[in-house]
Design an enzyme around this catalytic site. Sequence first.
Site, short mmCIF file in Angstrom:
data_model
loop_
_atom_site.label_atom_id
_atom_site.label_comp_id
_atom_site.label_asym_id
_atom_site.label_seq_id
_atom_site.Cartn_x
_atom_site.Cartn_y
_atom_site.Cartn_z
CG MET A 179 34.02 92.69 -6.30
SD MET A 179 33.40 91.76 -4.89
CE MET A 179 31.68 91.59 -5.31
N GLY A 180 34.92 92.25 -11.12
CA GLY A 180 34.89 91.55 -12.39
C GLY A 180 33.48 91.25 -12.87
CG HIS A 184 31.76 97.02 -13.73
ND1 HIS A 184 30.97 95.92 -13.97
CD2 HIS A 184 31.99 97.03 -12.39
CE1 HIS A 184 30.75 95.28 -12.83
NE2 HIS A 184 31.34 95.93 -11.86
CD GLN A 195 23.48 107.02 -5.75
OE1 GLN A 195 24.56 107.53 -5.42
NE2 GLN A 195 22.45 106.91 -4.93
CD GLN A 216 30.74 99.23 -2.77
OE1 GLN A 216 30.78 98.07 -2.39
NE2 GLN A 216 30.94 99.56 -4.04
CB SER A 220 23.59 93.91 -10.74
OG SER A 220 24.11 92.95 -9.84
CB SER A 221 28.26 90.99 -11.60
OG SER A 221 29.09 92.09 -11.91
O1 PAF Z 1 31.50 97.33 -5.70
C1 PAF Z 1 32.30 96.38 -5.79
O2 PAF Z 1 32.49 95.76 -6.84
C2 PAF Z 1 33.12 95.98 -4.56
O3 PAF Z 1 32.36 96.16 -3.40
C3 PAF Z 1 34.45 96.74 -4.45
C4 PAF Z 1 34.26 98.23 -4.31
C5 PAF Z 1 35.30 96.46 -5.69
C6 PAF Z 1 35.25 96.25 -3.22
O4 PAF Z 1 35.52 94.90 -3.28
#
Ligand code: PAF
Length: 279
Positions: free
Chosen positions: A27-28, A34, A145, A150, A182-183
């Site tokens: 999600m940027g 990331h 993780q 999720q 975390s963002s």
């Molecule tokens: O983890 C995230 O950033 C989001 O939940 C994802 C997997 C990109 C789905 O929008």
Amino acid sequence: MKVVTTLDDLRHARAGLLGPVGLVPTMGYLHEGHLSLATRARAECASVAASIFVNPSQFGPSEDLSSYPRDLPRDLAMLKEAGVDLVWTPTPEIVYPADFQSWITVEEVARTLEGAHRPGHFRGVATMVAKLFNVFQPDRAYFGQKDAQQAAVIRQMARDLNFPVEVVICPTVREPDGLAMSSRNAYLHGEQRPAATVLFRALSTAAAVYAAGERDAEALRQLMAEVIDSEPLARRQYVSVADPISLHELQGPIQRALLSMAVHIGTTRLIDNLILGDI
Ligand code: PAF
């Protein structure tokens, strides 16, 4: 690195990628967490693709969709540096056209923990990730993780719906003081930032007593709650000692467990987790 927005451009660019293709959905507002996914994908796949999209359907009505941090030029520079080949940056109208009406609901594993406190969240995540799997057709997809539930929901969905993709879960990346990257850490100001280490302190305290022989699930929950409650800026939403696969809450003596929690520091909601024992 190719950056595309429309579905036609994405499909065209995807067709030109050598396999195996690794996908890093995001999600940027990227951080080291990331980048660790992109680096792993780069090491394991011939081509690496990524998506940047703040997915509205996974935010509740009172959540932070409009304030979620965004910095596309910086994100693209970071992905380029990490060796990513293709990035999709769709608009909300491309992902959810006006007549959109198909949703994916993962049942049991999405009900507890985050699912219980964020109604509809995993419906939004599962639908978005299914769309990403369909349009990118990746051989492998990389998730952190840090978002343990999720990861479980996406694994379940990929298995149930026969997506031919290997779901790869990568370790949580932490700041030197233990705060999980975390963002949403960008929301923490002043004394909130050191206070936010309380999540990792609670997990580490529980892990230490487990290593010293404590096996009672309730004792571990209690201990984590006490550590969180000792931090004046922290407001505990839940602490959990759950089965790492089913995510059912455990009682009595445990062998292995997913410790997890959600805690508000001011108005910022943070989550973190740790696995005890072998899974
Ligand atoms: O983890 C995230 O950033 C989001 O939940 C994802 C997997 C990109 C789905 O929008």
